[in-house]
Design a protein around this motif. Structure first.
Motif, short mmCIF file in Angstrom:
data_model
loop_
_atom_site.label_atom_id
_atom_site.label_comp_id
_atom_site.label_asym_id
_atom_site.label_seq_id
_atom_site.Cartn_x
_atom_site.Cartn_y
_atom_site.Cartn_z
N UNK A 1 102.02 -7.46 -4.78
CA UNK A 1 101.14 -6.53 -5.48
C UNK A 1 101.66 -5.11 -5.55
N UNK A 2 100.85 -4.27 -6.20
CA UNK A 2 101.22 -2.88 -6.43
C UNK A 2 100.24 -1.95 -5.74
N UNK A 3 100.75 -0.89 -5.14
CA UNK A 3 99.90 0.13 -4.52
C UNK A 3 99.74 1.30 -5.49
N UNK B 1 98.79 -5.79 -14.73
CA UNK B 1 98.80 -4.69 -13.76
C UNK B 1 98.95 -3.34 -14.47
N UNK B 2 99.77 -3.31 -15.52
CA UNK B 2 100.00 -2.04 -16.23
C UNK B 2 98.70 -1.54 -16.86
N UNK C 1 92.85 6.61 -15.91
CA UNK C 1 91.91 7.22 -16.86
C UNK C 1 90.59 7.54 -16.17
N UNK D 1 106.70 -0.28 0.01
CA UNK D 1 105.85 -1.27 -0.67
C UNK D 1 105.83 -1.01 -2.17
N UNK D 2 105.72 0.28 -2.56
CA UNK D 2 105.72 0.62 -3.99
C UNK D 2 107.05 0.21 -4.63
N UNK E 1 107.53 -3.41 -5.57
CA UNK E 1 106.86 -3.76 -6.81
C UNK E 1 107.72 -3.37 -8.02
N UNK F 1 110.47 -5.81 -8.41
CA UNK F 1 109.96 -7.11 -8.83
C UNK F 1 109.76 -7.15 -10.34
#
Lengths: 200, 244, 262
Positions: A121-123, A168-169, A177, C7-8, C11, C14
């Motif tokens: 995942x992304x933070x 995700x984007x 926003x 962590x960023x 991503x 990836x």
């Protein structure tokens, strides 16, 4: 009538108790840049930091395993602490976790409980003052985000969000926003429309 | 220097046409640097100054930390291309170090430091173009950057200097006035009660002159405070307006 | 680097693998570029350049100086760069870091090699020449300082006033001629992450790239300066392809420069 206030601005010509204020010489002053809602006698900060409360959900990253405790980076001036023996899961530095605040102690450490590991995942970091808007009244905004992007989204009150799967984007764009327009009316509708236009 | 002293007041007007208690034009814009927690840019006459705030964050090195409250670290510097004279040396000199120190002390009084024990709050003030009164303009813009960072404060301080040219007390000295004036008195004020947060002076004044200086500074403060507040509110009002 | 960044970064790596940049750009695409000149009127020349969230200000001062012993009839060019602590939480207070020195030297080489400055026109009289000081001020860091710095330095040079020297005094105000310059130079910087080559890496991409290449060229597509950085490598094919991209993309950079007005 709501109005934008700045530090040192007089909120009331008498002494009243309200978060984000202090009293002096029979008057009440604001301590932050925020929106004052006279109707509810409350201040919503527009910027600023997270002040931890019991039961707050947070997203953090394990920074150190000290044997008896894990140290957690909460992207805030305060350090998170998980007492190892109360953690059901084995943790290691670099693990992304989701947990609840058990206590904010005098040493200004945030004691966490019930940590859960998040994989991949992304933070996304947002301003903690905008988190309530990202969640929305009774989770309305968050549900909109999850449905619109088909992503898994976990929101920490500390301003750290975890997003995985779906678009995700698009989820990121919507979250940013909301952060930008948090103090405006009709935001949920605009986010809804944004997903209708570009949605998955 | 006495021999070359230019005439700073002609027919009741100053070199740039201002009256004795008139401020130069001031413009402030908040939140212009993305990485900082809070930032602001000020144009005060020909001064152009950026301020950025980072923190509260873990105080480093660790021995500088105060376990009971946040420590304030200000850094005032001037760009080597900031003056109309020759290329300056970059980095802080003795003057800049002193200004940094007194600036920190202003904000130590104003920031609710006990909320953030063990941390530091960094205030960077970068003078890109200078024309006299940069320390006052620096404090004024740093105030806005701190509020924009969401740092809890008792007040939104402003600063401006007063001075003496011949027998005349004047407000907000520009560079040439500063070079040849008989006194320069920068002050920072907490507008809620008028308390003095910064006071420096060099030259020669009477007790009455000082009282006049303080009144001039207080009067100008109403204008400066309004510009500070408007700068903080503007980005939000712009978005509210867009969706009204 | 903290674990949050790690962590960023995982991503970013990836999704790059799938051909996607975190901000949605194509691999060979610049972020939006904005430039203005004359920002600091006290300076003889100045320019501010934004590439995405990277913000750089170049200021130019011109002073009377002594010539270098080996070039007694030429003026001097001195380029410095400062990574200001207000530009990034990762920049420290202190003397110029190796990164700032490398940045200044790469900008300096491009400008020198392209002969932008007519150093012979900077001669005043025996033992007196003009020194041109370019100070590059990084105000907000989000990657690709090389291209932003070269662009701001050249933009400032093209709009700089030449002070006069009369009766042992430097005259900086009033009607002054423009500093003499020839042509333009711009640079394109590429980053390589796990074998993917990206134009104009942003801050998060830079923190995980293995290799960096900056190519500076003039309007006739002569390569004027190159600088490879970091621990990784490039193949000859990769470099040739980046040269082609540089020739193509530099047209846009030059049109930014030629559209500027004081």
């Amino acid at each position: 009538m709501n109005r934008i206030i700045v530090p040192g601005e007089v909120i009331a010509e008498k002494e009243i108790r309200m978060p984000y204020t202090y009293t002096e010489g029979g008057k009440t002053y604001s301590t932050v840049l925020g929106i004052y809602e006279a109707e509810h006698s409350s201040i919503i900060p527009l910027e600023g930091l997270w002040s931890p409360n019991r039961d707050d959900d947070v997203v953090g990253i394990v920074e150190e395993d000290k044997g008896s405790v894990y140290i957690v980076d909460l992207n805030s001036p305060y350090t998170g602490v998980i007492i190892s023996k109360f953690s059901q899961t084995e943790l290691a530095p670099g693990d992304v976790i989701y947990a609840k605040v058990k206590e904010f102690d005098e040493k200004k450490e945030v004691i966490l409980m019930h940590p859960r590991k998040l994989y991949g995942g992304k933070i996304i970091n947002v301003k903690p003052s905008k988190v309530p808007r990202i969640i929305g009244n009774k989770n309305t905004m968050l549900n909109e985000l999850i449905q619109g992007s088909k992503s898994n989204i976990i929101v920490g009150m500390n301003g750290m969000l975890w997003v995985k799967g779906g678009d995700v984007a698009l989820a990121t764009e919507a979250i940013l926003k909301i952060q930008e327009e948090a103090h405006t009316q009709g935001l949920t509708d605009r986010i809804k429309k944004m997903f209708e236009k570009t949605g998955v | 220097m006495e021999g070359n002293k230019p005439q700073l007041i002609i027919d009741g007007k100053r070199t740039d046409g201002r009256g004795f208690d008139e401020l130069r034009p001031i413009k402030i814009e908040a939140n212009i640097l993305k990485n900082a927690n809070g930032s602001a840019y000020i144009e005060w006459g020909n001064n152009k100054i950026l301020a950025a705030v980072y923190g509260p964050k873990e105080a480093l090195p660790k021995h500088t930390a105060d376990p009971t409250m946040a420590i304030i670290k200000s850094r005032y510097t001037m760009a080597p291309f900031s003056s109309l004279e020759e290329h300056g040396r970059s980095g802080p000199n003795r003057r800049a170090t002193e200004i940094s120190k007194v600036t920190s002390e202003v904000f130590e009084n104003i920031i609710m430091r006990e909320m953030f024990p063990g941390t530091e709050i960094d205030i960077f003030i970068e003078v890109l173009q200078s024309d006299g009164g940069t320390r006052a303009a620096g404090i004024t813009v740093a105030s806005v950057a701190l509020a924009a960072a969401g740092i809890p404060m008792y007040d939104l301080p402003y600063a401006v200097s007063a001075g003496k040219i011949g027998d005349q007390m004047v407000l907000d000295l520009n560079k040439i006035e500063d070079n040849y004036s008989d006194a320069d008195i920068p002050m920072a004020i907490s507008p809620r009660n008028g308390d003095i947060l910064l006071l420096q002076m060099d030259g020669s004044i009477t007790k009455e002159d000082f009282s006049t200086a303080y009144s001039m500074v207080k009067k100008a403060g109403a204008t400066i405070s309004k510009i500070q507040k408007d700068a903080l509110k503007a980005p939000y009002e712009k978005i509210i307006e867009k969706y009204r | 680097m903290g674990y949050i960044d790690i962590v960023k970064n995982e991503y970013i790596k990836e999704i790059l693998h799938k051909g996607i940049r975190d901000d949605g750009r194509k691999f060979m695409q610049y972020r939006s570029i904005q430039a203005s000149v004359g920002t600091i009127p006290n300076a003889e020349g100045s320019a501010e350049v934004d590439i995405g969230n990277t913000k750089v200000l170049a200021g130019i001062k011109i002073d009377v100086d002594t010539p270098m012993p080996d070039k007694p009839e030429e003026g001097n060019l001195i380029v410095s760069a400062e990574l200001l602590p207000l530009a990034s939480p990762d920049y420290d207070i202190g003397p110029p870091s190796p990164a700032a020195i490398e940045l200044a030297r790469v900008v300096d080489r491009g400008i020198r090699a392209a002969n932008i400055l007519d150093t012979q026109s900077l001669f005043i009289e025996k033992d007196k020449v003009w020194s041109v000081f370019i100070d590059i001020y990084v105000l907000n860091y989000d990657g690709n300082l090389f291209d932003a710095s070269t662009l701001s330095a050249v933009a400032a040079l093209l709009h700089t006033r030449q002070p006069k020297y009369e009766e042992e005094k430097v005259i900086r105000e009033g009607t002054l001629p423009k500093l003499k310059t020839n042509g333009m130079v711009t640079s394109c910087t590429f980053g390589k992450i796990n074998g993917n080559i990206l134009l104009d890496p942003d801050g998060s991409e830079e923190s995980i790239m293995d290799t960096r290449l900056t190519i500076a060229n003039d309007e006739n597509n002569n390569i004027k300066a190159m600088q490879k950085g970091l621990h990784g490598t490039f193949s000859i094919k990769e470099v040739e392809s980046m040269i082609d991209t540089t020739f193509e993309k530099s047209k846009d950079l030059r049109s930014v420069l030629s559209s500027l007005e004081n």
